[in-house]
Design an enzyme around this catalytic site. Structure first.
Site, mmCIF file in Angstrom:
data_model
loop_
_atom_site.group_PDB
_atom_site.id
_atom_site.type_symbol
_atom_site.label_atom_id
_atom_site.label_comp_id
_atom_site.label_asym_id
_atom_site.label_seq_id
_atom_site.Cartn_x
_atom_site.Cartn_y
_atom_site.Cartn_z
ATOM 1 N N GLU A 259 0.432 -1.238 0.168
ATOM 2 C CA GLU A 259 0.011 -0.195 -0.217
ATOM 3 C C GLU A 259 1.055 0.958 0.051
ATOM 4 O OE1 GLU A 259 -2.921 -0.504 -0.752
ATOM 5 O OE2 GLU A 259 -3.094 -2.607 -0.454
ATOM 6 N N CYS A 293 -1.604 9.126 2.151
ATOM 7 C CA CYS A 293 -1.601 8.986 1.062
ATOM 8 C C CYS A 293 -2.600 9.171 -0.430
ATOM 9 C CB CYS A 293 -1.248 7.175 1.608
ATOM 10 S SG CYS A 293 -2.969 6.672 1.349
HETATM 11 P P1 NAD Z 1 8.821 4.668 4.249
HETATM 12 O O1 NAD Z 1 8.470 4.558 3.136
HETATM 13 O O2 NAD Z 1 9.142 6.464 5.044
HETATM 14 O O3 NAD Z 1 8.701 3.809 5.829
HETATM 15 C C1 NAD Z 1 7.226 3.204 5.636
HETATM 16 C C2 NAD Z 1 7.258 1.523 6.783
HETATM 17 O O4 NAD Z 1 9.105 1.419 6.252
HETATM 18 C C3 NAD Z 1 8.527 1.908 7.841
HETATM 19 O O5 NAD Z 1 8.138 1.187 9.154
HETATM 20 C C4 NAD Z 1 9.912 2.617 7.728
HETATM 21 O O6 NAD Z 1 10.272 1.946 9.083
HETATM 22 C C5 NAD Z 1 9.876 0.707 7.307
HETATM 23 N N1 NAD Z 1 11.087 1.091 5.790
HETATM 24 C C6 NAD Z 1 12.119 1.635 5.346
HETATM 25 N N2 NAD Z 1 12.462 1.313 4.178
HETATM 26 C C7 NAD Z 1 12.197 0.200 3.887
HETATM 27 C C8 NAD Z 1 13.131 -1.005 4.065
HETATM 28 N N3 NAD Z 1 14.029 -0.675 2.597
HETATM 29 N N4 NAD Z 1 12.635 -2.303 4.115
HETATM 30 C C9 NAD Z 1 11.785 -2.531 4.990
HETATM 31 N N5 NAD Z 1 10.983 -1.468 5.627
HETATM 32 C C10 NAD Z 1 11.430 -0.235 5.472
HETATM 33 O O7 NAD Z 1 7.103 5.362 4.607
HETATM 34 P P2 NAD Z 1 6.567 6.341 5.836
HETATM 35 O O8 NAD Z 1 7.260 8.277 5.247
HETATM 36 O O9 NAD Z 1 6.362 6.019 6.936
HETATM 37 O O10 NAD Z 1 5.337 7.793 5.128
HETATM 38 C C11 NAD Z 1 5.135 7.783 4.366
HETATM 39 C C12 NAD Z 1 4.142 7.368 2.765
HETATM 40 O O11 NAD Z 1 3.877 6.602 2.649
HETATM 41 C C13 NAD Z 1 3.922 8.303 1.587
HETATM 42 O O12 NAD Z 1 4.749 7.962 0.925
HETATM 43 C C14 NAD Z 1 2.787 7.386 1.505
HETATM 44 O O13 NAD Z 1 2.047 7.587 0.509
HETATM 45 C C15 NAD Z 1 3.156 6.359 1.983
HETATM 46 N N6 NAD Z 1 1.305 5.284 2.759
HETATM 47 C C16 NAD Z 1 1.094 4.578 1.997
HETATM 48 C C17 NAD Z 1 -0.056 4.015 2.783
HETATM 49 C C18 NAD Z 1 -1.415 3.257 1.507
HETATM 50 O O14 NAD Z 1 -1.959 3.065 2.187
HETATM 51 N N7 NAD Z 1 -1.368 3.628 -0.250
HETATM 52 C C19 NAD Z 1 -1.089 3.982 3.468
HETATM 53 C C20 NAD Z 1 -0.416 5.684 3.960
HETATM 54 C C21 NAD Z 1 1.351 6.202 3.577
#
Ligand code: NAD
Length: 486
Positions: A259, A293
């Site tokens: 997501e 998002c």
């Molecule tokens: P992010 O991708 O930086 O982090 C999300 C999660 O993934 C965190 O727990 C982080 O520690 C972990 N993570 C980061 N890199 C990783 C890797 N290489 N391997 C494994 N885990 C990893 O995102 P964010 O800054 O926390 O959130 C914002 C983003 O999330 C925006 O792009 C937003 O659109 C998206 N988002 C999508 C949804 C949806 O349902 N489609 C909902 C909320 C947020």
């Protein structure tokens, strides 16, 4: 609502500096400090999971999987019902944590609690749903059955912007359907997205070993995605991180549900109710500081109404006060971190340098970024091309419905959109041409429902959906059996 200024639940003495893995225990990875964005003050200390912690938790979850998968549906449903009770009972303290840790206003906390409750309530029904088919056998006198079985251990990795909801929308169905789970909350929100979730399920009587909460950064997420016991990774976060999770999990041939981000449009047709459309646009771009998002990252407006729409959007944005979300009358808290604030600023500044005009909003004060409306936006500017994740509304005029569709579809993302028109059939006809997983007529772009398939097309996901029947498919797999006899 009352904010007490104290975190009364859960008792910090139990969980401070700890991870949740067969109860609260000291982690090998040290301590992670959580800071309150509105004040910069230290808020909590949680355990930081080490690679060994992840391995041990996955072993434990794998051991617990056969017993939990075999529990009668009524027991799993009963556990979820008790979790509903616990979430209701502790909603005041939970709201306070969400307000302080995620820097959303109290209404954002209430929304997450209500949406979390809806996920749990929906999952109660999933626990006892019929999950199989009696097939016509290939040979007479034999039996052929197919039914869905749990996957085993599910890894759940979540973002910081609605941490309680993202945990619940994955864990409630996964546990209801007989899986065990490792939850890796975002490092900015490990309490709302981890500690509270563990404590709720603990109070609901979930057996130890079925759920593990492992705070930490990307390296902990990678370890969860890579662990040999993890059969599926359910990821909510950015598109780049989702790509890496998919790569790591793909190596182990695991199921992956992604997501990811969005660049969502509010499309306003010439016959729309402009005031109502601008109200939906303001909520979609400025609500929770635009950090969703499903936030609106583009306002695609017919030239006949663009002036009136922009004026209404500016007016509605200017009526929203920015400040500490715990103060009465504040509509927008700070954005979550300096990194996010600098990113929003960079996107706006580069767009202005390329010719965009700031109609309202403007310079931030630290993490406090006021609702900002831009016009004279063209399709090469970062404000048009990039996910902003801040309270910024670019307005793009279009002359025809064809052009509206083309502009809205001019992105590799495909999460959600809204179309506004005085004629619902006309709006539906436009909506059907938009390449998004979700679409709402005369409404906001930011919606979710526990019984609806949430997810996006393009780089907003990997065609997975979460919610409703989609969760049943995501968190189980088919097994086929034949046997002699009727
Ligand atoms: P992010 O991708 O930086 O982090 C999300 C999660 O993934 C965190 O727990 C982080 O520690 C972990 N993570 C980061 N890199 C990783 C890797 N290489 N391997 C494994 N885990 C990893 O995102 P964010 O800054 O926390 O959130 C914002 C983003 O999330 C925006 O792009 C937003 O659109 C998206 N988002 C999508 C949804 C949806 O349902 N489609 C909902 C909320 C947020």
């Amino acid at each position: 609502m009352t904010l007490t200024g104290e975190q009364t639940w859960p008792n910090p003495a139990e969980w401070t500096g700890k991870i949740y893995s067969e109860g609260w225990r000291t982690s090998e990875g040290g301590i992670h400090q959580v800071v309150e964005p509105a004040t910069g003050a230290p808020l909590a200390r949680v355990g930081h999971a080490s690679p060994r912690d992840v391995e041990r938790a996955a072993d434990s979850a794998a051991r617990a999987a056969s017993e939990w998968g075999a529990t009668p549906p009524s027991e799993r449903a009963g556990m979820l019902m008790r979790a509903v009770g616990a979430l209701r009972e502790h909603s005041g303290a939970i709201r306070e944590w969400i307000v302080r840790e995620t820097a959303g206003v109290p209404a954002k906390g209430d929304y997450e609690i209500a949406a979390g409750l809806a996920q749990l309530q929906h999952a109660i029904g999933l626990a006892s749903r019929p999950l199989g088919e009696v097939l016509t056998p290939q040979s007479p006198g034999t039996t052929s059955l197919a039914w869905r079985v749990p996957l085993g251990v599910v890894g759940v990795i979540t973002a910081w912007n609605a941490p309680l909801l993202f945990a619940m929308r994955a864990l409630a169905p996964a546990l209801a359907l007989g899986n065990t789970a490792l939850l890796k909350p975002a490092p900015l929100t490990p309490v709302s997205g981890g500690v509270l979730v563990a404590q709720l399920f603990r109070e609901a009587g979930l057996p130890e070993g079925v759920l593990h909460v492992l705070p930490g950064g990307a390296e902990v997420g990678r370890a969860v995605a890579a662990d040999r016991h993890v059969a599926m990774v359910c990821f909510t976060g950015s598109t780049p991180a989702g790509r890496e999770v998919a790569r790591v999990a793909g190596e182990g041939l695991k199921r992956v549900s992604l997501e990811l981000g969005g660049k969502n449009s509010i499309v306003v047709l010439a016959d729309a109710d402009v005031e109502a459309a601008a109200a939906a646009g303001a909520v979609s771009s400025f609500g929770y500081q635009g950090q969703a998002c499903v936030a609106a990252g583009r306002h695609v407006v017919h030239t006949d109404v663009v002036e009136a729409y922009t004026e209404a959007l500016v007016r509605q944005g200017e009526a929203l006060r920015t400040g500490d979300p715990r103060e009465d009358g504040v509509a927008l808290g700070p954005v979550i971190s300096e990194r996010q604030a600098a990113r929003i600023e960079r996107i706006v500044e580069e767009s202005v340098a390329a010719g965009a005009r700031v109609l309202s909003g403007g310079p931030r004060e630290g993490l406090f970024y006021p609702p900002t409306v831009l016009d004279r936006v063209d399709r090469t500017m970062p404000v048009f091309t990039e996910e902003i994740f801040g309270p910024v509304a670019p307005v793009i005029p279009v002359r025809t419905e064809d052009e509206a569709v083309e502009v809205a579809n001019d992105t590799a993302y495909g999460l959600t959109a809204a179309v506004h028109s005085g004629s619902v059939p006309r709006a539906v006809a436009v909506a059907q041409r938009l390449r998004t997983g979700m679409i709402h007529i005369n409404d906001v772009s930011a919606k979710d429902a526990a019984n609806a398939p949430f997810g996006g097309m393009g780089i907003s996901g990997n065609t997975s959906r979460i919610g409703g029947t989609a969760s049943l498919e995501q968190f189980t797999q088919w097994r086929w059996m034949t046997a002699p006899g009727p």
